[in-house]
Design a protein around this motif. Sequence first.
Motif, short mmCIF file in Angstrom:
data_model
loop_
_atom_site.label_atom_id
_atom_site.label_comp_id
_atom_site.label_asym_id
_atom_site.label_seq_id
_atom_site.Cartn_x
_atom_site.Cartn_y
_atom_site.Cartn_z
N VAL A 163 0.87 -1.17 0.00
CA VAL A 163 0.00 0.00 0.00
C VAL A 163 0.91 1.23 0.00
CG1 VAL A 163 -1.74 1.28 1.31
CG2 VAL A 163 -1.84 -1.22 1.22
N GLU A 164 0.82 2.03 -1.06
CA GLU A 164 1.73 3.16 -1.23
C GLU A 164 1.17 4.46 -0.65
OE1 GLU A 164 4.67 2.73 -2.43
OE2 GLU A 164 4.54 0.85 -3.53
N PHE A 224 0.95 -4.70 8.93
CA PHE A 224 1.45 -3.36 9.22
C PHE A 224 2.85 -3.52 9.80
CE2 PHE A 224 -3.10 -2.69 9.27
CZ PHE A 224 -3.24 -1.45 8.65
N GLY A 225 3.83 -2.93 9.14
CA GLY A 225 5.20 -3.08 9.60
C GLY A 225 6.00 -1.83 9.30
N ALA A 226 7.30 -1.93 9.47
CA ALA A 226 8.20 -0.82 9.19
C ALA A 226 9.56 -1.37 8.78
CB ALA A 226 8.34 0.06 10.42
N SER A 227 10.27 -0.60 7.98
CA SER A 227 11.56 -1.06 7.47
C SER A 227 12.60 -1.24 8.58
CB SER A 227 12.08 -0.08 6.42
OG SER A 227 12.17 1.21 7.00
N TRP A 228 12.42 -0.56 9.70
CA TRP A 228 13.38 -0.64 10.81
C TRP A 228 12.99 -1.71 11.84
CZ3 TRP A 228 10.33 0.10 14.92
CH2 TRP A 228 9.19 0.90 14.73
N CYS A 229 11.82 -2.33 11.66
CA CYS A 229 11.31 -3.28 12.66
C CYS A 229 11.72 -4.71 12.29
CB CYS A 229 9.79 -3.15 12.74
SG CYS A 229 9.04 -4.35 13.84
N VAL A 276 1.50 -2.61 4.72
CA VAL A 276 1.49 -1.17 4.96
C VAL A 276 2.71 -0.81 5.79
CG1 VAL A 276 0.25 0.75 6.03
CG2 VAL A 276 -1.04 -1.07 4.90
N ASP A 277 3.58 0.03 5.23
CA ASP A 277 4.71 0.57 6.00
C ASP A 277 4.15 1.75 6.79
OD1 ASP A 277 6.92 2.28 6.78
OD2 ASP A 277 8.18 1.08 5.44
N VAL A 278 4.15 1.60 8.12
CA VAL A 278 3.50 2.60 8.98
C VAL A 278 4.15 3.98 8.88
CG1 VAL A 278 2.56 0.90 10.58
CG2 VAL A 278 4.83 1.89 11.01
#
Length: 120
Positions: free
Chosen positions: A13-14, A37-42, A67-69
Amino acid sequence: MEGQSLKSRVLKVESEESWESFMAQARSQNSPVFVHFGASWCIPSLAMNSYVEELAMTHQDLLFLFVDVDEVKRVASKMDVKAMPTFVIMKDGAVLNKMVGANSEEIRKRVEALTNSQVT
């Protein structure tokens, strides 16, 4: 790495607009949605990516989204995501299930319970 040329079954999801578009598509196809739902640093979130990809390959009747939060903050806050990774299963725009944490066994159980309940 082998298999990298295969197209991912987990769609990213952009933007808020792409989120709305995916939700509309899922409703029109009467398809449940699985959202990571995640993040590149997680690190736990990154560790789940290949697992979610495997689930997407086995459960092709579901729409799998990532989805990158940090990139799509409004969707994350609208969905009340407070920790990563968070996994949400939705149907017709409503949340059926929400799981926080990288618990692959629990995620698999809930996805299978959903797909088993779809069979009529």
